[in-house]
Write an enzyme that holds these catalytic residues in place. Structure first.
Site, PDB file in Angstrom:
ATOM      1  N   ARG A   1     128.569 111.741  93.228  1.00 19.84           N
ATOM      2  CA  ARG A   1     129.542 112.296  92.275  1.00 19.84           C
ATOM      3  C   ARG A   1     129.073 113.685  91.849  1.00 19.84           C
ATOM      4  NH1 ARG A   1     130.000 107.789  88.600  1.00 19.84           N
ATOM      5  NH2 ARG A   1     131.585 107.037  90.023  1.00 19.84           N
TER       6      ARG A   1
ATOM      7  N   ASN B   1     122.734 105.937  82.827  1.00 17.45           N
ATOM      8  CA  ASN B   1     122.471 105.683  84.237  1.00 17.45           C
ATOM      9  C   ASN B   1     120.981 105.465  84.447  1.00 17.45           C
ATOM     10  OD1 ASN B   1     125.176 106.452  85.464  1.00 17.45           O
ATOM     11  ND2 ASN B   1     124.669 108.337  84.360  1.00 17.45           N
TER      12      ASN B   1
ATOM     13  N   ASP C   1     121.196 108.214  91.529  1.00 20.21           N
ATOM     14  CA  ASP C   1     121.794 107.154  90.722  1.00 20.21           C
ATOM     15  C   ASP C   1     121.424 105.808  91.358  1.00 20.21           C
ATOM     16  OD1 ASP C   1     123.753 105.117  90.015  1.00 20.21           O
ATOM     17  OD2 ASP C   1     124.888 106.709  89.040  1.00 20.21           O
TER      18      ASP C   1
ATOM     19  N   ASP D   1     122.482 102.772  90.361  1.00 17.93           N
ATOM     20  CA  ASP D   1     123.517 101.763  90.137  1.00 17.93           C
ATOM     21  C   ASP D   1     123.460 101.045  88.797  1.00 17.93           C
ATOM     22  OD1 ASP D   1     124.381 102.181  92.885  1.00 17.93           O
ATOM     23  OD2 ASP D   1     122.666 100.957  93.441  1.00 17.93           O
TER      24      ASP D   1
ATOM     25  N   ASP E   1     123.532 100.441  85.086  1.00 16.29           N
ATOM     26  CA  ASP E   1     124.031 101.255  83.986  1.00 16.29           C
ATOM     27  C   ASP E   1     124.000 100.435  82.707  1.00 16.29           C
ATOM     28  OD1 ASP E   1     124.873 103.455  85.723  1.00 16.29           O
ATOM     29  OD2 ASP E   1     126.488 102.135  86.359  1.00 16.29           O
TER      30      ASP E   1
ATOM     31  N   ASP F   1     126.695  96.509  86.437  1.00 16.39           N
ATOM     32  CA  ASP F   1     126.494  96.747  87.874  1.00 16.39           C
ATOM     33  C   ASP F   1     125.212  96.144  88.438  1.00 16.39           C
ATOM     34  OD1 ASP F   1     128.905  98.153  87.761  1.00 16.39           O
ATOM     35  OD2 ASP F   1     127.891 100.054  87.419  1.00 16.39           O
TER      36      ASP F   1
ATOM     37  N   GLU G   1     125.880  95.285  92.082  1.00 18.26           N
ATOM     38  CA  GLU G   1     125.884  96.491  92.914  1.00 18.26           C
ATOM     39  C   GLU G   1     124.448  96.966  93.156  1.00 18.26           C
ATOM     40  OE1 GLU G   1     127.729 101.029  92.879  1.00 18.26           O
ATOM     41  OE2 GLU G   1     128.043  99.729  91.146  1.00 18.26           O
TER      42      GLU G   1
END
Length: 176
Positions: A23, A87, A103, A105, A107, A120, A123
């Protein structure tokens, strides 16, 4: 590594462990910058996702990055108070054009009353396996998740009661 200058507008780049871009935040104004800590602000900035989709942030945000902490914190000013999005990530690096971090994942979403949700985790487990996170990284990330939760409970650093409001007031000086 260097660090950005106060008043400068830079981008923020988030990557995944495999090195691929995750991102990009297009514009963040630097409010404080040292070797250890960078504080920036943005409001209605364009964000580009890894698949090329774009969106605009909805509210003013104060971004906190630390060179020795494996997390970063975004304090979003909303009508009902400050909401935080944290994060779990690598410490930041600055390359002259953007703050960059990986990052990982995990959070933490923190509400104005300082309650929080860890997000997450599935994830994280999927990416940990798919991208072969080393055991050392997994251990560091879990330790820093605990450090982050301690900061939240103690209202330390960016979670201090007046932190976001104070930096937002400084940001407003740059927008006039």
């Amino acid at each position: 590594m260097g660090y950005p200058k106060e008043g400068e507008t830079i981008q923020i780049h988030s990557y995944k462990h495999n090195g691929l871009i995750h991102r990009i935040w297009n514009e963040t104004t630097i409010l404080k910058s040292t070797e250890m800590c960078v504080i920036g602000a943005n409001d209605r900035t364009m964000v580009t996702e890894s698949d090329g989709r774009t969106w605009i942030t909805r509210e003013p945000a104060i971004c906190y990055f630390h060179a020795r902490q494996w997390f970063n914190v975004i304090g979003m000013l909303r009508e009902d108070g400050v909401h935080y999005y944290c994060n779990i990530s690598s410490p930041f690096a600055y390359d002259g054009e953007a703050i960059k971090y990986i990052d990982y994942d995990l959070d933490v979403k923190v509400f104005p009353d300082m309650t929080y949700n860890i997000l997450d985790e599935d994830e994280y487990d999927d990416h940990r396996k798919a991208m072969n996170y080393p055991k050392e990284i997994d251990s560091i990330l879990r330790d820093y998740l605990n450090t982050l939760l301690h900061w939240i409970h103690q209202r330390q650093g960016p979670f201090a009661p007046e932190f976001v409001d104070m930096w937002y007031e400084r940001y407003l000086r740059y927008t006039k």
